[in-house]
Design a protein around this motif. Sequence first.
Motif, short mmCIF file in Angstrom:
data_model
loop_
_atom_site.label_atom_id
_atom_site.label_comp_id
_atom_site.label_asym_id
_atom_site.label_seq_id
_atom_site.Cartn_x
_atom_site.Cartn_y
_atom_site.Cartn_z
N ARG A 1 1.65 19.98 -14.02
CA ARG A 1 1.37 20.16 -15.45
C ARG A 1 0.21 21.09 -15.68
O ARG A 1 0.28 22.04 -16.46
N TYR A 2 -0.90 20.78 -14.98
CA TYR A 2 -2.11 21.57 -15.20
C TYR A 2 -1.94 22.99 -14.67
O TYR A 2 -2.44 23.94 -15.25
N TYR B 1 0.83 -1.22 0.00
CA TYR B 1 0.00 0.00 0.00
C TYR B 1 0.86 1.26 0.00
O TYR B 1 0.55 2.24 -0.67
N LEU C 1 1.17 6.81 -6.64
CA LEU C 1 0.01 7.65 -6.94
C LEU C 1 0.26 9.10 -6.54
O LEU C 1 -0.17 10.02 -7.24
N LEU D 1 2.35 10.67 -9.25
CA LEU D 1 1.51 10.93 -10.43
C LEU D 1 0.63 12.16 -10.19
O LEU D 1 0.50 13.03 -11.05
N MET D 2 0.03 12.21 -9.00
CA MET D 2 -0.91 13.29 -8.71
C MET D 2 -0.21 14.64 -8.69
O MET D 2 -0.69 15.61 -9.28
N GLY E 1 2.64 15.35 -10.11
CA GLY E 1 3.10 15.61 -11.48
C GLY E 1 1.98 16.21 -12.33
O GLY E 1 2.17 17.23 -13.01
N LEU E 2 0.80 15.59 -12.25
CA LEU E 2 -0.34 16.09 -13.03
C LEU E 2 -0.76 17.49 -12.58
O LEU E 2 -1.04 18.36 -13.39
N LEU F 1 2.28 1.73 -3.43
CA LEU F 1 1.22 2.11 -4.36
C LEU F 1 0.83 3.58 -4.17
O LEU F 1 0.77 4.36 -5.12
N TYR F 2 0.60 3.95 -2.92
CA TYR F 2 0.22 5.34 -2.67
C TYR F 2 1.37 6.30 -2.96
O TYR F 2 1.13 7.45 -3.35
#
Lengths: 196, 366
Positions: free
Chosen positions: A166-167, A149, A156, A159-160, A162-163, A152-153
């Motif tokens: 970007r935005y 876990y 995540l 990714l979060m 990073g996104l 995995l987190y």
Amino acid sequence: MPKLLSYLSTGDLEGAVEGVNGIQERYVQTYAGNDLTEVEDYRPLMPVTYWSFRLMMGLGFLGMGIGMAVLWRLRGKGDADGETRMEGSRWWGWAAATVLFMPLFANSFGWIFTEMGRQPWVVMGLMTTQTAVSPSVGAGTVALSMVVYTALYGVLAVLMVGLSLRYGRAGAEVVPEDASYDPKGRTDDDAFVFTY
Amino acid sequence: MELTTIWFILIAVLWIGYFVLEGFDFGVGALLPVLGRENPDDPDQESGETRRRQMLSSIGPFWDGNEVWLITAGGATFAAFPHWYATLFSGFYIPLLLVLVALIVRGVALEYRGKVDSARWRRRMDAMIIFGSVVPALLWGVAFTNIVRGVPIDASMEYVGGFWGLLNPVALLGGLVTLTLFVTHGALFIGLKTDGQLRYDARVLGIRVGVISAVLAVVWLAVIHLERGAVVSWALAAVAVVALLLALGSARQGREGWAFSGTFVTILLAVGSLFVALYPDVMPSTLNPEWSLTVENAASSQKTLGIMTVVALIFTPIVLLYQSWTYWAFRRRVKGHHIPTSVHHAAVTGETTGLDDRAEPAGSTP
């Protein structure tokens, strides 16, 4: 705050709130001798509860404070070009972006605070954490699930973030108002779709 | 009726609701690599990407609502039958860990897929969706076969069979049944909810997988009901198989609504037959029938059950109402031309994280 802590802890405005130093002796007398409730030390790990509580409250209020400051900064309709006071300022941009993460961390520290603060109990006065452990799930298995876990987190989270960056960098898109849109004039083919 | 029986039935209904609903979105996810490819015979020449996005958009408004049924099934078990919950979730620790990881990965991939305009990003997200759909579809069959047939449970309600004990041949067959059944269900859902060549291809594939599923299901249901079945559970299982055959027949005739309803009824009755066979046990012990968990010895107090009954009577209709509304609102077919060329905003490409394989960044900031 006078009376409030009494009410929160005991349900009575005049109730006495016992300090953590005093409980050890009394708990040993009350709970020792029973397999479900006997442990050596009935006090939680104080530095963890102390700091996680302060981080929870601190980050929560800091987030609210920054949020309100950003809102204040955004007041009005902007200057002649429609530029708000936020634009052109890196500092304010970063301040607004960090607000996103404040409630997340405040929440997490809040969980750590309650879960660590209630040790050694899993059900106060009835069952200690060590007796609640499932005999059919070994320490290795629990460790494995923790590692899975956490990894995995971790991925995540990367990714979060990073996104979000970007935005954030791309900026908001101006969506032109569609004057021709008429909800009543829909045909069967204009499906209500939610595209992925 | 006893409160324990009411709660056994309610939990069965929640699991059935979960499988009939999430079954099709697992199926759609699992079919991405198969149906999400350009078909050379397609007169419209729809690209694989358009087909994949049609497939994902068909389940888009529903998949997360469907997962709520699993959470309520787990939650209801925890509150109504704490011993069942404890034995099940501790005993099946590793498989349920796998299911949970798969569901996390899948949900994130579904939502993140359109967030970056890059083929490589989408391929990775598709792989995560496929993994996250196939693994639970398979493992739920394994888990339920073990629950109904019984597992080694000792006198203190502890599962003592270990991880590999769960992977016995009948349980693996059960996994294949749920996987193929959900894939059939998903294919028929795509047939019902999309258009063009994809709609046709899905129907054809649904029939093929459905035939395999029917054969496997007959063997699996027979094994289970020979061991534990009674008249009612046998009857339900038989009607389930008939419904599957009728579904496939309807699909052949192009009657997609009937076809999908058919697999819906199949899953409903097949899972229902398992719960009928299980009752009054909730987890039978293979070591000693005396040690089995039953609706009586696994239940929580009458007071808890009473409070929960009131809560369930109020909220279940509300949940059913708003979920039905979602299905009504998104009842139309998703067609190729509904899929916009850019999902979110075109500015989010390139430079920043190096995730793109597009040659030039589309600088569309206004």
